[in-house]
Design an enzyme around this catalytic site. Structure first.
Site, PDB file in Angstrom:
ATOM      1  CE  LYS A  59      50.546  55.146  74.067  1.00 45.01           C
ATOM      2  NZ  LYS A  59      49.577  54.206  74.516  1.00 45.01           N
ATOM      3  CG  ASP A 115      51.805  54.090  77.613  1.00 46.08           C
ATOM      4  OD1 ASP A 115      51.266  52.971  77.645  1.00 46.08           O
ATOM      5  OD2 ASP A 115      51.575  54.928  76.713  1.00 46.08           O
ATOM      6  CB  SER A 138      46.323  49.489  74.774  1.00 43.13           C
ATOM      7  OG  SER A 138      47.137  50.225  73.888  1.00 43.13           O
ATOM      8  NE  ARG A 186      45.553  53.949  71.847  1.00 45.77           N
ATOM      9  CZ  ARG A 186      45.488  52.798  71.214  1.00 45.77           C
ATOM     10  NH1 ARG A 186      45.415  52.764  69.895  1.00 45.77           N
ATOM     11  NH2 ARG A 186      45.507  51.658  71.869  1.00 45.77           N
ATOM     12  CG  HIS A 203      52.863  50.654  73.788  1.00 44.56           C
ATOM     13  ND1 HIS A 203      51.759  49.872  73.508  1.00 44.56           N
ATOM     14  CD2 HIS A 203      52.439  51.558  74.708  1.00 44.56           C
ATOM     15  CE1 HIS A 203      50.729  50.280  74.214  1.00 44.56           C
ATOM     16  NE2 HIS A 203      51.109  51.292  74.956  1.00 44.56           N
ATOM     17  NE  ARG A 252      43.335  54.588  79.315  1.00 35.16           N
ATOM     18  CZ  ARG A 252      44.362  53.824  78.968  1.00 35.16           C
ATOM     19  NH1 ARG A 252      45.553  54.054  79.465  1.00 35.16           N
ATOM     20  NH2 ARG A 252      44.195  52.817  78.135  1.00 35.16           N
ATOM     21  CB  CYS A 274      48.204  43.897  78.034  1.00 40.15           C
ATOM     22  SG  CYS A 274      46.918  43.506  76.839  1.00 40.15           S
ATOM     23  CE1 TYR A 282      38.193  59.338  77.706  1.00 42.35           C
ATOM     24  CE2 TYR A 282      40.013  57.947  77.015  1.00 42.35           C
ATOM     25  CZ  TYR A 282      39.060  58.298  77.953  1.00 42.35           C
ATOM     26  OH  TYR A 282      38.975  57.608  79.137  1.00 42.35           O
TER      27      TYR A 282
HETATM   28  P1  GTP Z   1      47.697  51.239  78.609  1.00 44.83           P
HETATM   29  O1  GTP Z   1      47.766  52.409  79.501  1.00 44.83           O
HETATM   30  O2  GTP Z   1      46.432  51.155  77.830  1.00 44.83           O
HETATM   31  O3  GTP Z   1      48.879  51.116  77.702  1.00 44.83           O
HETATM   32  O4  GTP Z   1      47.583  49.907  79.561  1.00 44.83           O
HETATM   33  P2  GTP Z   1      48.641  49.125  80.472  1.00 44.83           P
HETATM   34  O5  GTP Z   1      49.423  48.162  79.632  1.00 44.83           O
HETATM   35  O6  GTP Z   1      49.423  50.080  81.284  1.00 44.83           O
HETATM   36  O7  GTP Z   1      47.693  48.218  81.400  1.00 44.83           O
HETATM   37  P3  GTP Z   1      47.377  48.330  82.968  1.00 44.83           P
HETATM   38  O8  GTP Z   1      48.580  48.063  83.827  1.00 44.83           O
HETATM   39  O9  GTP Z   1      46.648  49.579  83.210  1.00 44.83           O
HETATM   40  O10 GTP Z   1      46.408  47.079  83.156  1.00 44.83           O
HETATM   41  C1  GTP Z   1      45.208  46.954  82.450  1.00 44.83           C
HETATM   42  C2  GTP Z   1      44.320  45.952  83.125  1.00 44.83           C
HETATM   43  O11 GTP Z   1      44.979  44.694  83.260  1.00 44.83           O
HETATM   44  C3  GTP Z   1      43.881  46.367  84.524  1.00 44.83           C
HETATM   45  O12 GTP Z   1      42.510  46.125  84.675  1.00 44.83           O
HETATM   46  C4  GTP Z   1      44.704  45.501  85.425  1.00 44.83           C
HETATM   47  O13 GTP Z   1      44.045  45.232  86.643  1.00 44.83           O
HETATM   48  C5  GTP Z   1      44.909  44.228  84.618  1.00 44.83           C
HETATM   49  N1  GTP Z   1      46.196  43.567  84.975  1.00 44.83           N
HETATM   50  C6  GTP Z   1      47.404  44.163  85.061  1.00 44.83           C
HETATM   51  N2  GTP Z   1      48.368  43.294  85.466  1.00 44.83           N
HETATM   52  C7  GTP Z   1      47.734  42.098  85.622  1.00 44.83           C
HETATM   53  C8  GTP Z   1      48.184  40.796  86.033  1.00 44.83           C
HETATM   54  O14 GTP Z   1      49.361  40.551  86.337  1.00 44.83           O
HETATM   55  N3  GTP Z   1      47.235  39.811  86.061  1.00 44.83           N
HETATM   56  C9  GTP Z   1      45.929  40.047  85.741  1.00 44.83           C
HETATM   57  N4  GTP Z   1      45.072  39.032  85.796  1.00 44.83           N
HETATM   58  N5  GTP Z   1      45.464  41.261  85.380  1.00 44.83           N
HETATM   59  C10 GTP Z   1      46.357  42.280  85.305  1.00 44.83           C
HETATM   60  C1  SPV Z   2      47.137  52.979  75.171  1.00 49.46           C
HETATM   61  O1  SPV Z   2      46.066  52.776  74.585  1.00 49.46           O
HETATM   62  O2  SPV Z   2      48.133  52.242  75.021  1.00 49.46           O
HETATM   63  C2  SPV Z   2      47.246  54.100  76.121  1.00 49.46           C
HETATM   64  C3  SPV Z   2      46.131  55.045  76.197  1.00 49.46           C
HETATM   65  O3  SPV Z   2      48.265  54.230  76.782  1.00 49.46           O
HETATM   66  S1  SPV Z   2      46.204  56.284  74.988  1.00 49.46           S
HETATM   67  O4  SPV Z   2      47.116  57.315  75.438  1.00 49.46           O
HETATM   68  O5  SPV Z   2      44.850  56.826  74.830  1.00 49.46           O
HETATM   69  O6  SPV Z   2      46.690  55.719  73.758  1.00 49.46           O
HETATM   70 MN    MN Z   3      49.702  52.533  76.357  1.00 47.82          MN
END
Ligand code: GTP
Ligand code: SPV
Ligand code: MN
Length: 620
Positions: A242, A309, A284, A94, A262, A401, A286, A233
């Site tokens: 979003k 999400d 994002s 983004r 979110h 992704r 996290c 993207y």
């Molecule tokens: P968006 O799709 O961008 O909104 O991201 P998200 O909030 O869904 O994050 P996602 O669960 O994909 O995690 C992002 C990164 O954080 C990955 O590389 C995970 O491995 C890492 N991660 C997730 N949960 C944990 C956790 O409990 N501990 C640690 N150390 N890393 C984590």
């Molecule tokens: C985020 O960035 O929080 C996402 C990926 O879930 S996107 O849909 O590209 O915003």
């Molecule tokens: Mn997201």
């Protein structure tokens, strides 16, 4: 791939012949036809394709993209029905700097958004969109966020010149004739326009990932429209996500008395079989997708996935806060997703998945950092270049992704698309904080919870352009996604709380899985062990355990956190929960600075919370 073998394969490859959906013959679509004609007149596509959302249409689209070199078909032995897309290296996340809220008044966008004067912006857009689809097909995609016809659902139409976007929207939303029937019946629909901004001259060879260096992601909150130009993207191109389900929906929610957030959404089931619904807002990359697919490491607990999400929250007549996941798929971060961290995601991705910017194995399967502990000996990286473990760069882009249907998740809740949603028991706010923020803090009441949400800050990730690791304020994990003035948004949260019955409102907690020790290692094992924090939270809301007051909120007594089977030491635990009044007073100063940006618009209740926080810290 034992999992893949237990599921039916996709249809055999057929001949590559473009299909063009017919203009639907439904009465009551005059406004839609007129709008499509208007956009076509502006963008001048070669053809218009009305997307019907059928399997045959999707198969044909995918075959066409493979023939054009825009997708790589993965080896069906390993990954049936799955494809790899490689984006242009300049179009990988983004682009927040190019994302605009074009409200009539600048104050309605607020200091955290890029504001654009609507008339001027419309003129700019007319300029860049003029002829932008030349030589391409313009797809018309009617979609529903939430089950078609559901009381909390909203509908929209995206026109786009990206077949990749069409295939992605087909996974992420409900597309098809049911939506047209709703439009015909007079339901309000949101207009979204997308062009990659790469017109083709007659006979010109297309590129693998068309896009434009100039980008505009523009939202018109008064007319509920989205115009996105130049990027193919993720959230820049799947406008239902979003742009609509957060930025535009947050505005609709403000006006109608609900919240577009979110947030992931899960059902947690304790050993006694009692179910609790938890929503969690983390910025994002996290940990939302990971928590959404949690496999608890404590015996007897189970989690069912409802969303990963976005959640729409609405006060019900029963005084509870009801939530739906408006999406139908996951657009998840690949790196870090592996057998040891998120086996549910790995199983979800058995097939029928579009991967973007991951690495390709010589056997026609995919790989990314963290999928396996040992990287394969050789790969083709996300840019199409040869790669070995000695290459010294990631094989998959950090924001690579997967796009996959939610229904494929092995722990998806049976009622995940129930139109009325689920009643929330718990709301979590979190971020990525190496220091200061404890593993878990309980808010004393709704207003304190809103205060916690408004003060969330997090280290930046690769999900958006910017410097990774830099700490920034990201209130409610909504900084890039709130379609109006965030001070008003905080006020709206307080008002929604007032519509809930005080004993039925969800309890609010702040969590941080990412605190690091002085040696730089994560103090908390995270992932499946995050269930231990949820276990404590649930015992708290059931009134089974007392908590310890601290200046920043309530903390667990050390003996109440179930750590059986982990190697978390007493020293780690002390560090995980340390609250240093001096650094917290500095945090309070930063909060004051942040609030000051809103020129007196921050709700008084939150200013009071900040003052009491300081009072408590000064006496600690
Ligand atoms: P968006 O799709 O961008 O909104 O991201 P998200 O909030 O869904 O994050 P996602 O669960 O994909 O995690 C992002 C990164 O954080 C990955 O590389 C995970 O491995 C890492 N991660 C997730 N949960 C944990 C956790 O409990 N501990 C640690 N150390 N890393 C984590
Ligand atoms: C985020 O960035 O929080 C996402 C990926 O879930 S996107 O849909 O590209 O915003
Ligand atoms: Mn997201």
């Amino acid at each position: 791939m034992a999992i893949a073998d237990t599921f039916p394969r996709t249809r055999e490859e057929g001949p590559v012949a473009p299909v063009y959906g017919l203009k639907p013959e439904v009465d009551g679509l005059a406004e839609l036809y007129a709008w499509v004609d208007e956009i076509a007149a502006l963008t001048q596509p070669e053809r218009v394709h009305w997307v019907d959302g059928s399997r045959a249409e999707n198969d044909a689209l995918l075959r066409e993209m493979v023939a054009e070199g825009k997708l790589i078909k993965l080896n069906p032995e390993w990954r049936p029905g799955s494809y790899l897309a490689r984006s242009h290296p300049s179009d990988v996340a983004r682009t927040e700097a190019r994302t605009f809220i074009a409200s009539e008044k600048a104050i309605d966008a607020g200091p955290t958004n890029n504001w654009a004067e609507p008339a001027e912006m419309r003129e700019t857009l007319q300029g860049v969109f003029a002829g932008s689809m030349r030589g391409r097909t313009m797809y018309v995609v009617p979609f529903s966020m939430g089950p078609v016809g559901g009381p909390l659902s909203h509908i929209g139409v995206q026109v786009t010149d990206s077949a990749y976007a069409v295939a992605s929207i087909g996974i992420m939303t409900r597309v098809g004739a049911g939506v047209l029937r709703e439009i015909a019946a007079g339901k309000h629909w949101v207009k979204t326009v997308h062009s990659v901004g790469a017109p083709l001259a007659p006979g010109e060879q297309d590129v693998e990932w068309p896009c434009n260096d100039e980008k505009y992601i523009v939202h018109f909150p008064e007319t509920l429209e989205v115009w996105s130009y130049g990027s193919g993207y993720g959230g820049n191109a799947i406008l239902a996500k979003k742009c609509f389900a957060l930025r535009i929906a947050s505005v609709i929610g403000r006006d109608e008395g609900w919240l577009a957030e979110h947030m992931l959404l899960i059902r947690v089931i304790d050993p006694a079989g009692r179910a609790y619904h938890v929503a969690a807002a983390f910025p994002s990359a996290c940990g939302k997708t990971n928590l959404a697919m949690l496999r608890p490491t404590i015996p007897g607990w189970r989690v069912e996935t409802l969303g990963d999400d976005i959640a729409w929250l609405r006060p019900g007549e029963d005084g509870r806060l009801w939530a739906i996941n408006p999406e139908a798929g996951f657009f998840g971060v690949a790196p870090g997703t592996g057998e040891s961290t998120n086996v549910t995601a790995v199983e979800t991705l058995w097939g029928n998945t579009i991967f973007t910017n991951v690495a390709l194995r010589p056997d026609g399967d995919v790989w990314w950092e963290g999928l396996t502990d040992e990287p394969p000996a050789e790969l083709t990286d996300w840019e199409g270049k040869p790669w070995t473990p000695a290459s010294g760069r990631p094989a998959a882009h950090p924001n690579s992704r997967f796009t996959v249907s939610a229904a494929q998740c092995p722990q998806i809740a049976g009622d995940w698309d129930a139109p009325q949603g689920v009643p929330l028991d718990v709301i979590l706010f979190g971020g990525r904080r190496a220091t200061n923020v404890p593993l878990v803090v309980e808010a004393t009441d709704w207003t304190h919870g809103v205060f916690l949400g408004s003060t969330i800050s997090s280290e930046r990730t690769a999900a958006a352009e910017g410097t990774v690791g830099e700490l920034r304020r990201d209130p409610f994990a909504m900084l890039p996604f709130c379609g109006y003035n965030m001070a008003d948004y905080f006020g709206h949260w307080i008002e929604v709380g007032q519509k809930l019955r005080f004993d039925r409102a969800p309890r609010i907690y702040q969590v941080n899985w990412f605190r690091k020790g002085s040696d730089g290692r994560f103090l908390w094992p995270g992932f499946g062990d995050n269930a231990r924090v949820i276990d404590w939270i649930i015992r708290r809301i059931d009134g089974e355990v007392p908590a310890v007051d601290s200046p920043i909120g309530r903390l667990p007594r050390p003996q109440d956190l179930d750590l059986d089977g982990t190697d978390v030491t007493q020293a780690d635990l002390d560090e995980l929960f340390a609250v240093d009044p001096v650094s917290w007073l500095r945090e309070a100063d930063l909060t004051e600075e942040f609030y000051a940006k809103f020129d007196g618009r921050i709700p008084a209740a939150l200013q009071t919370e900040l003052a009491s926080l300081r009072y408590r810290l000064q006496r600690a």
